[in-house]
Write a protein that holds these residues in place. Structure first.
Motif, short mmCIF file in Angstrom:
data_model
loop_
_atom_site.label_atom_id
_atom_site.label_comp_id
_atom_site.label_asym_id
_atom_site.label_seq_id
_atom_site.Cartn_x
_atom_site.Cartn_y
_atom_site.Cartn_z
N THR A 170 8.49 10.03 13.89
CA THR A 170 8.00 11.11 14.74
C THR A 170 8.29 12.49 14.15
O THR A 170 7.44 13.39 14.17
N GLN A 171 9.49 12.61 13.60
CA GLN A 171 9.91 13.89 13.03
C GLN A 171 8.96 14.33 11.90
O GLN A 171 8.48 15.47 11.86
N MET A 172 8.69 13.38 11.00
CA MET A 172 7.83 13.67 9.87
C MET A 172 6.42 13.99 10.34
O MET A 172 5.75 14.88 9.81
N LEU A 173 6.00 13.29 11.36
CA LEU A 173 4.67 13.47 11.91
C LEU A 173 4.51 14.90 12.46
O LEU A 173 3.51 15.57 12.24
N VAL A 184 -5.43 10.82 8.05
CA VAL A 184 -5.04 10.18 6.80
C VAL A 184 -5.80 10.82 5.63
O VAL A 184 -5.24 11.01 4.55
N GLY A 185 -7.05 11.16 5.89
CA GLY A 185 -7.86 11.76 4.85
C GLY A 185 -7.25 13.04 4.31
O GLY A 185 -7.41 13.36 3.13
N CYS A 186 -6.54 13.79 5.17
CA CYS A 186 -5.95 15.06 4.75
C CYS A 186 -4.95 14.87 3.63
O CYS A 186 -4.86 15.69 2.71
N ILE A 187 -4.15 13.80 3.73
CA ILE A 187 -3.12 13.66 2.70
C ILE A 187 -3.56 12.76 1.57
O ILE A 187 -3.00 12.82 0.47
N ALA A 188 -4.58 11.93 1.81
CA ALA A 188 -5.01 11.02 0.75
C ALA A 188 -5.52 11.79 -0.45
O ALA A 188 -5.38 11.35 -1.59
N ALA A 189 -6.09 12.98 -0.18
CA ALA A 189 -6.68 13.75 -1.27
C ALA A 189 -5.67 14.67 -1.95
O ALA A 189 -5.93 15.18 -3.03
N LEU A 190 -4.52 14.88 -1.31
CA LEU A 190 -3.54 15.83 -1.86
C LEU A 190 -2.86 15.26 -3.11
O LEU A 190 -2.76 14.04 -3.27
N PRO A 191 -2.39 16.14 -3.99
CA PRO A 191 -1.62 15.66 -5.15
C PRO A 191 -0.34 14.96 -4.67
O PRO A 191 0.29 15.40 -3.71
N ASN A 201 9.62 9.55 -0.39
CA ASN A 201 8.76 8.48 -0.85
C ASN A 201 8.15 7.67 0.28
O ASN A 201 7.14 7.00 0.10
N GLY A 202 8.81 7.74 1.47
CA GLY A 202 8.35 6.91 2.60
C GLY A 202 6.91 7.15 2.94
O GLY A 202 6.15 6.21 3.18
N LEU A 203 6.51 8.41 2.92
CA LEU A 203 5.15 8.74 3.30
C LEU A 203 4.14 8.12 2.34
O LEU A 203 3.18 7.47 2.76
N LEU A 204 4.41 8.28 1.05
CA LEU A 204 3.47 7.73 0.05
C LEU A 204 3.45 6.20 0.10
O LEU A 204 2.41 5.59 -0.07
N LEU A 205 4.63 5.61 0.36
CA LEU A 205 4.69 4.15 0.43
C LEU A 205 3.79 3.66 1.55
O LEU A 205 2.97 2.74 1.37
N LEU A 207 1.34 5.18 2.95
CA LEU A 207 -0.06 5.47 2.63
C LEU A 207 -0.61 4.40 1.67
O LEU A 207 -1.69 3.84 1.89
N ASP A 208 0.16 4.11 0.63
CA ASP A 208 -0.29 3.13 -0.35
C ASP A 208 -0.43 1.75 0.27
O ASP A 208 -1.36 0.99 -0.03
N GLN A 209 0.53 1.42 1.17
CA GLN A 209 0.45 0.11 1.82
C GLN A 209 -0.81 0.01 2.67
O GLN A 209 -1.48 -1.02 2.69
N ALA A 210 -1.12 1.08 3.39
CA ALA A 210 -2.30 1.03 4.25
C ALA A 210 -3.57 0.96 3.41
O ALA A 210 -4.52 0.25 3.76
N LEU A 211 -3.60 1.69 2.31
CA LEU A 211 -4.81 1.71 1.49
C LEU A 211 -4.91 0.51 0.57
O LEU A 211 -5.95 0.27 -0.04
N GLY A 212 -3.84 -0.23 0.47
CA GLY A 212 -3.90 -1.43 -0.37
C GLY A 212 -3.53 -1.17 -1.80
O GLY A 212 -3.73 -2.01 -2.66
N ARG A 213 -2.97 0.00 -2.08
CA ARG A 213 -2.54 0.25 -3.46
C ARG A 213 -1.18 -0.41 -3.73
O ARG A 213 -0.82 -0.67 -4.85
#
Lengths: 507, 280
Positions: A170-173, A184-191, A201-205, A207-213
């Motif tokens: 919640t805090q990060m959100l 999700v689209g907002c951060i998927a395109a960010l560097p 790293n939690g956020l990227l993890l 994201l990658d898990q949801a996108l299947g990377r």
């Protein structure tokens, strides 16, 4: 879903942040403006007749577990998801890995529809979504109306979902929201590098898990059976005979597959899915690998006979499944020329039968252990236990004790041993001599003959520094009863008032 | 001495022949063939005299002790008896224990059993949770033809274990060629279908010649309270560890009728214990 159209809204409350707050609200209440996290007094101001009950997390968990057991009818891979409290939208859920199962139910959409409809019929409102990755399915089930996402399309579809769909704290959100990042689209395109530096790293993890990377494995609540056979009934069955007949049929279905692999089942499980969602699981263990349908049925018959009073068939079972949870290579047997039973088979059948009815932990054999402490020197292990290999146990007739005195003609070990040595009040002439009188179980015995001591030292590597030696005496009272009695602790060296214990009865 | 040696050898040979016979008998079951080796001798003249053909192995027997603490003596006698009967017989022994016995009787000690010549590896211990399933287990075990023996250990005189239950065990023991025994801890004399009933009591042992206060050969007092095929009697026996067998200890000072020995009070009752409907 509103199952109580005429009743006031329903809410569960618990004490959160020093106030009674709502932790769950039904649909009716939600429509009317009640929210999770509201204090109870605010909610009461809105709805004076609000129905309130205490939150019971254990009951919730049990309910989820029961639903997970019921979901076994769709796939053997069911995982109960337990996320930390701090995750936004952390209402617990289930993951079902339906790879290779969907076609049995007429496709993914039909399977999802069947699951939701059956749960709804049982009074449970379920949101279910099918996607390529667990992360995406989690997001779609909670934040989207899309029930199923076409294979390979989940990446584009995910971009429109709110960030909460990524299982974030919640805090990060909140932080992301303040920066104007909402989907999700907002951060998927960010560097990626600045994102990781700023949010960890939690956020990227996620994201990658949801996108299947990134690969994400769910952990199923039960091991997957090695073989399984099931039967669905249009009309539920309830009779014990029908269940047995079904078990026989299912075992017959398994036989060709067991034959092909030259396997026999050691542990089997019969799952009975009751119409109302309850699942009964009966598991049996065989003393040797079994593959004959009749023997498999016999195991279950004894088991069911053992507890059929407790088995509640309710309105019947509509799905019965037989799982082989543990199997072993079959031993090669030579059949009897006369066509009779193979040697040892009758005994194995007996062990199976007793084990199935009484429980395998009640059909035991002796196993020797390498120690001198009498109560540890042997153990009782299940006859049908693991390790089918025949262990040859060596029980020497001549115990090492007293060999030097040439009195092997004497029984040095009692016939009966007490699991726990029983304290006795004993009087000895000299502190390190045999007792002359003792009281055991409120009876006074006068010692006439005695032999000993036979000293059995403690096992310091197990008992630790404070362990005491035992001096065993074989004693006989004036009526001829022979006892095995010991004094715990060496006088003056280990203790000043040693205690006496009764440990066994001689013939 | 020579005579006994020859006799032992003859018995061993007869048993070997009987074993071959038994193997053949499994093709076409003839109960008669097996009966040949269904008898053993104690090697004690006084004891063997009451069994005309020998002690019937394939039957139901009962070993009991009057007091709970005598269970050691009773178990020891049964272990010796089992070892004697099983000497030439392969197969496992199922020992079923009524849960009530476990509370105060301790449990079998394999090292002690081995001293009686009974290999603990042959034992299958069954510990049901209640008497009902214990009875069921003993029934099932007595059905199994590959076993050598079944022991049913019970405490007291439970009503459920009645004439019918014992008769069923007796029949199965005879049909399947099994040694079936009831080991009754602290129970009363009771009419049942057993072929023999022994009441075992511990006796003071003989003096040990090597040790001053040492315990010599352990002695047991046996009262044969019931014998379907012969007389009853009372003997004192000693366990000979060298030869793994019982030997007779003549007692000259006891000269009373056997039936009265276990009833120290009052005159010996006339007649026999009969099977009536149970009161309890």
């Amino acid at each position: 879903m509103n199952g109580r159209p005429d009743a006031p809204p329903l809410a569960a409350t618990a004490k959160v942040k020093n106030a009674m707050r709502l932790v769950a609200v039904d649909g009716h209440g939600h429509e009317a403006g009640l929210r999770v996290g509201q204090t109870l007094s605010d909610a009461r101001a809105l709805f004076p007749d609000l129905d309130v009950f205490d939150d019971d997390p254990d009951a919730d968990a049990a309910m989820l577990e029961a639903i997970a057991a019921w979901c076994d009818r769709y796939t053997p891979l069911v995982a109960v998801e337990r996320l930390a409290e701090t995750i936004a939208g952390s209402a617990p859920g289930l993951f079902l890995d339906i790879s290779g199962c969907a076609h049995l139910f007429g496709g993914e959409e039909a399977m999802r529809g069947d699951l939701v409809a059956r749960l709804r019929a049982a009074g449970i409102l379920a949101h279910a979504a099918i996607a390529d990755t667990p992360g995406a399915a989690w997001a779609f089930a909670r934040y989207s109306d899309r029930a199923a996402v076409a294979p390979g399309r989940h990446q584009e579809e995910l971009l429109d979902l709110p960030l909460a769909g990524l299982r974030l704290e919640t805090q990060m959100l909140d932080m992301l929201r303040k920066l104007g990042l909402r989907t999700v689209g907002c951060i998927a395109a960010l560097p990626r590098a600045p994102l990781a530096a700023r949010f960890g790293n939690g956020l990227l993890l996620r994201l990658d898990q949801a996108l299947g990377r990134e690969e994400e494995a769910i952990s199923p609540r039960l091991p997957v059976p090695e073989l399984s056979s099931e039967r669905i009934f249009a009309e539920p069955i309830a009779l014990v005979e029908d269940i047995e007949r079904t078990a026989l049929q299912l075992a017959g279905n398994l036989k060709p597959r067991l034959d092909a692999r030259q396997l026999g089942a050691r542990t089997l499980e019969l799952k009975l899915f009751r119409v109302d969602g309850h699942v009964t699981s009966i598991s049996v263990r065989a003393a040797s690998p079994v593959y004959q349908p009749e023997r498999i049925m016999m195991l279950f018959r004894e088991r069911i006979a053992g507890f059929h009073e407790d088995m509640d068939a309710g309105f019947g079972f509509d799905l019965i499944r037989l799982n082989v949870t543990e199997s072993e290579t079959r031993p090669v047997e030579q059949a009897d020329l006369g066509g009779g039973q193979a040697r040892g088979e009758a005994f194995i059948n007996l062990v199976d039968k007793l084990g199935a009815r009484l429980g395998t932990d009640r059909v035991l054999r002796f196993a020797a252990a390498d120690t001198h402490i009498p109560e540890r020197s042997f153990g009782l292990v299940a006859q049908a236990g693991a390790g089918n290999a025949v262990e040859t146990l060596l029980w020497s007739d001549n115990q090492p004790a007293l060999d030097g005195q040439g009195s092997a003609a004497v029984l040095t070990r009692p016939v009966l041993l007490f699991d726990r040595p029983e304290p006795v009040e004993a009087v000895a002439e000299v502190p390190d001599g045999p007792p002359i009188r003792f009281r055991w179980r409120r009876t006074l015995y006068r010692v006439v003959r005695s032999e000993g001591p036979e000293r059995i030292a403690c096992e310091w590597w197990r008992d630790g520094r404070g362990g005491q030696s035992r001096d065993y005496f074989r004693i006989e009272d004036d009526e001829g009863h022979r006892f095995w009695i010991f004094r715990l602790g060496l006088f003056e060296r280990e203790t000043h008032n040693p205690a006496w214990f009764m440990h066994g009865l001689f013939a | 001495m020579q005579g006994t040696h020859v006799r032992h050898r003859m018995e061993a040979l007869q048993d070997a022949v009987a074993r071959v016979d038994r193997r053949h008998a499994s093709f076409a079951r003839h109960a008669r063939l097996r009966e040949k080796d269904g008898f053993v001798r104690f090697g004690i003249d006084a004891l063997d005299a009451v069994f005309k053909d020998g002690f019937p192995v394939f039957a139901l027997h009962e070993v009991r002790c009057t007091l709970s603490r005598d269970i050691g003596a009773a178990s020891g006698f049964l272990a010796g008896l089992l070892a004697g009967c099983m000497k030439n017989r392969a197969g496992r022994i199922v020992w079923i224990c009524d849960p009530a016995c476990r509370l105060d009787g301790g449990q079998l000690f394999p090292a002690g059993l081995a001293m009686f010549g009974l290999d603990p590896a042959r034992l299958l211990m069954v510990r049901p949770a209640d008497l009902k399933s214990a009875l069921w287990a003993s029934d099932e075990a007595a059905k199994c033809t590959e076993l050598a023996g079944v022991v049913f250990q019970v405490k007291g005189n439970p009503a459920r274990f009645d004439m019918t239950a014992t008769r069923r065990l007796m029949l199965k023991a005879q049909q399947n060629g099994l040694f079936v025994s009831i080991l009754r801890q602290g129970g009363e004399e009771e009419a049942n279908a057993a072929a023999t009933r022994w009441c075992v009591d511990a006796r003071a042992s003989a003096a040990d010649p090597h040790l001053e206060k040492g315990i010599g050969l352990l002695r047991l007092s046996l009262v044969l309270e019931r014998n379907r095929n012969g007389q009853t009697g009372q003997w004192t026996v000693a366990w000979n560890q060298h030869e793994h067998g019982f030997e007779h200890v003549p007692e000259d000072h006891v000269d009373r009728p056997a039936a009265a020995l276990h009833r120290p009070d009052g005159a010996p009752q006339m007649g026999q214990v009969m099977a009536f409907e149970r009161a309890s």
